[in-house]
Scaffold this motif. Structure first.
Motif, mmCIF file in Angstrom:
data_model
loop_
_atom_site.group_PDB
_atom_site.id
_atom_site.type_symbol
_atom_site.label_atom_id
_atom_site.label_comp_id
_atom_site.label_asym_id
_atom_site.label_seq_id
_atom_site.Cartn_x
_atom_site.Cartn_y
_atom_site.Cartn_z
ATOM 1 N N ASP A 1 5.191 -10.781 -8.194
ATOM 2 C CA ASP A 1 4.852 -10.602 -9.613
ATOM 3 C C ASP A 1 3.849 -11.657 -10.078
ATOM 4 O O ASP A 1 2.943 -11.363 -10.846
ATOM 5 C CB ASP A 1 6.109 -10.660 -10.486
ATOM 6 N N GLU B 1 2.778 -5.128 -8.334
ATOM 7 C CA GLU B 1 3.926 -4.427 -8.905
ATOM 8 C C GLU B 1 4.919 -4.126 -7.786
ATOM 9 O O GLU B 1 4.534 -3.639 -6.721
ATOM 10 C CB GLU B 1 3.457 -3.132 -9.562
ATOM 11 N N CYS B 2 6.193 -4.412 -8.009
ATOM 12 C CA CYS B 2 7.229 -4.226 -6.995
ATOM 13 C C CYS B 2 8.291 -3.247 -7.479
ATOM 14 O O CYS B 2 8.596 -3.191 -8.663
ATOM 15 C CB CYS B 2 7.932 -5.542 -6.699
#
Length: 165
Positions: free
Chosen positions: A22, A27-28
């Motif tokens: 992050d 984006e995870c």
């Protein structure tokens, strides 16, 4: 152009990887499911990863290099097809996001009887016997208390054998 990729994380370090990715603008997403466990004789609900040690990441390889993502603390490596990291179909990711802890999934868990509820067993060796629901025993079985020769005995039966009175 941004794409979804699949990462393999070091054991129990998905949270660390998410924090560090992050910070880099990646984006995870790793789907989680609510699981009930017995801890110190008490039922506890907790969130666990649906795919332990795996995480989906969304980034533009032209802006952030594969090496930068792979070298992030908590990340072991990309899942690859040959030499290049495997791209993941966005429709798969979105369907996982939509179905994560859906109402249908919660309904399956809530269909179990409440402890102390009287039921009748529909099949199996105890067919026709009234029993008192005690607690779940795994995903498809339950513990029941039945009276055999005047003594309550705890037995494990298939959930589909239960009929509510």
């Amino acid at each position: 152009m941004k794409d979804w990729f699949l990462l393999y994380c070091k054991r129990s370090e998905q949270e660390r990887a998410v924090i560090n990715l992050d910070r880099q603008g990646v984006e995870c997403y790793y789907p989680q499911v609510t699981v009930e466990k017995i801890v110190r004789s008490k039922r506890v609900s907790s969130q666990e990863p649906l795919f332990p040690n795996y995480m989906f990441v969304y980034f533009d390889p032209e802006m952030i290099s594969y090496t930068t993502v792979r070298s992030t603390r908590g990340v072991a490596d990309f899942i690859r097809q040959g030499k290049t990291p495997q791209r993941v179909d966005p429709d798969l990711i979105y369907s996982l996001m939509v179905n994560e802890d859906s109402a249908e999934q919660q309904a399956k868990l809530s269909n179990l009887p409440q402890p102390g509820e009287t039921l009748k067993l529909a099949q199996g060796q105890f067919k026709g016997i009234e029993a008192i629901y005690h607690e779940p025993d795994g995903e498809k079985r339950s513990f029941m208390l039945i009276n055999l020769l005047g003594k309550q005995v705890k037995v494990s039966v298939q959930n589909e054998y239960l009929i509510k009175k």
